[in-house]
Design an enzyme around this catalytic site. Structure first.
Site, mmCIF file in Angstrom:
data_model
loop_
_atom_site.group_PDB
_atom_site.id
_atom_site.type_symbol
_atom_site.label_atom_id
_atom_site.label_comp_id
_atom_site.label_asym_id
_atom_site.label_seq_id
_atom_site.Cartn_x
_atom_site.Cartn_y
_atom_site.Cartn_z
ATOM 1 N N ARG A 53 13.247 -4.588 6.203
ATOM 2 C CA ARG A 53 13.354 -5.637 5.197
ATOM 3 C C ARG A 53 13.143 -5.114 3.779
ATOM 4 O O ARG A 53 13.905 -5.421 2.875
ATOM 5 C CB ARG A 53 12.289 -6.725 5.410
ATOM 6 N N THR A 54 12.078 -4.361 3.582
ATOM 7 C CA THR A 54 11.725 -3.979 2.214
ATOM 8 C C THR A 54 12.808 -3.072 1.642
ATOM 9 O O THR A 54 13.304 -3.284 0.531
ATOM 10 C CB THR A 54 10.341 -3.303 2.189
ATOM 11 N N LYS A 82 10.410 20.208 4.524
ATOM 12 C CA LYS A 82 10.200 21.631 4.190
ATOM 13 C C LYS A 82 8.853 21.862 3.517
ATOM 14 O O LYS A 82 8.573 22.948 3.041
ATOM 15 C CB LYS A 82 11.304 22.105 3.237
ATOM 16 N N ARG A 103 7.361 3.850 -0.620
ATOM 17 C CA ARG A 103 6.520 3.479 0.534
ATOM 18 C C ARG A 103 5.997 4.766 1.149
ATOM 19 O O ARG A 103 6.769 5.710 1.359
ATOM 20 C CB ARG A 103 7.302 2.676 1.565
ATOM 21 N N HIS A 131 0.715 -4.125 -0.807
ATOM 22 C CA HIS A 131 2.164 -4.345 -0.673
ATOM 23 C C HIS A 131 2.524 -5.526 -1.596
ATOM 24 O O HIS A 131 2.821 -6.624 -1.143
ATOM 25 C CB HIS A 131 2.494 -4.647 0.793
HETATM 26 C C1 NCD Z 1 4.952 -5.255 6.506
HETATM 27 C C2 NCD Z 1 4.476 -3.888 6.044
HETATM 28 O O1 NCD Z 1 5.258 -2.928 6.034
HETATM 29 O O2 NCD Z 1 3.325 -3.828 5.659
HETATM 30 N N1 NCD Z 1 6.347 -5.299 6.693
HETATM 31 C C3 NCD Z 1 7.116 -5.705 5.633
HETATM 32 O O3 NCD Z 1 7.210 -5.024 4.640
HETATM 33 N N2 NCD Z 1 7.698 -6.915 5.732
HETATM 34 C C4 NCD Z 1 4.200 -5.803 7.654
HETATM 35 C C5 NCD Z 1 4.087 -4.990 8.909
HETATM 36 O O4 NCD Z 1 4.612 -3.893 9.039
HETATM 37 O O5 NCD Z 1 3.433 -5.512 9.829
#
Ligand code: NCD
Length: 312
Positions: A53-54, A82, A103, A131
């Site tokens: 999703r992100t 590497k 991320r 997040h």
């Molecule tokens: C979340 C995350 O990555 O923290 N996912 C997301 O970005 N929608 C929640 C999760 O992984 O449980």
């Protein structure tokens, strides 16, 4: 909003949040009007951890604004394999892009990365840390369905390792919201988050049983147990499968209860709940696009003002 980077939800005031949500609502009302806003600009996507999703909603958001994206790809296929350091990767990608999304599995990594880049950097999840863009879309969904004032919210599941929980809990302190946290004792909020909530004067209660609070809730935010963050798999197995909801459980809830989840879900919400009017988690995931469009547009607008020496 006057932010260069978005690393933590604690940076966001109520006015900042409302500015992003209002712009997202404008975008939602007439998405076509925003098509050329970021033409010629490039967003760099650096994901050192899995994401659906992100990553895809940032990608869609930038493209819907008329911009383009470049993607580092998986860690396996990049120079990280590497032995390249995070600092070097970010310094290099900064030279290709007008803004960056990061991320990373380590808490604090996004904050550290801001020391190496000048373009706006957005934290898309740093380990069990924060997040904040998930929080913005959570708040957008909450505002649309339940409002953000005089609301009772329950947050259930993995409160210890869940970064979406840490960001959401701190952002909710900007509003008149009663927060109830429901989890096994071993997965309660980290001390630092609890301390911040306490300092902000938030109305917070902790529970081990959802039944204690479900009838009072306007919003129930369910989260996945973050298996990948447990140092010991046995500890995960002790709590796996607890804290699930199905339609029988929801009989005790208000008819108007909004059920949210950042997704992906494992088994926390039975699929039968999807068919009820409570279920808003897919709508929530879709809201990632207008909300990230709004945020990117604002950060890139600020960056442009900074370099052209325009109005503050
Ligand atoms: C979340 C995350 O990555 O923290 N996912 C997301 O970005 N929608 C929640 C999760 O992984 O449980």
């Amino acid at each position: 909003m006057r932010q260069d980077h978005l690393i933590s939800a604690t940076q966001l005031s109520r006015a900042d949040i409302e500015a992003v949500l209002d712009r997202a609502a404008e975008i939602d009302a007439d998405p076509g009007a925003w098509e050329g806003r970021r033409r010629g600009e490039i967003l760099g996507l650096c994901f050192f951890e899995p994401s659906t999703r992100t990553r895809m909603s940032f990608d869609t958001a930038m493209k819907r604004l008329g911009g383009q994206t470049i993607d580092m790809g998986s860690v396996e296929s990049s120079s990280v394999k590497k032995g390249e350091t995070l600092a070097d990767t970010m310094r290099v990608v900064e030279g290709y892009a007008d803004a960056l999304v990061l991320r990373h599995p380590l808490e604090g990594s996004a904050k550290m990365a801001t020391e190496f880049v000048d373009v706006p950097l957005v934290n898309a999840g740093d380990g069990a840390g924060q997040h904040p863009t998930q929080t913005l879309l959570d708040l957008y969904t909450m505002r649309e369905n339940a409002g953000l004032d005089d609301v009772t919210v329950g947050i259930m599941g993995d409160l210890k390792y869940g970064r979406t929980v840490h960001s959401l809990a701190s952002a909710l302190t900007n509003f008149d919201i009663r927060q109830h946290f429901v989890s096994p004792e071993s997965l309660q909020l980290p001390r630092s988050v609890r301390y911040d909530l306490h300092e902000s004067g938030a109305q917070v209660r902790e529970h081990t049983e959802l039944g204690e609070v479900l009838p009072d809730l306007d919003v129930l935010y369910v989260t996945r147990i973050q298996r990948e963050r447990f140092p010991d798999e046995n500890e995960y197995l002790k709590v796996a499968g607890e804290y699930q909801i199905d339609t029988d459980d929801l009989e005790a809830a208000k008819d108007s209860l909004t059920v949210m989840h950042p997704l992906p879900r494992v088994d926390e919400i039975a699929p039968e709940v999807d068919e009820t009017t409570h279920a808003k988690y897919f709508e929530q995931a879709h809201n990632g696009v207008p909300v990230r469009m709004a945020l990117l547009d604002m950060l890139l607008e600020n960056a442009q003002t900074d370099t052209t020496g325009g109005d503050e």
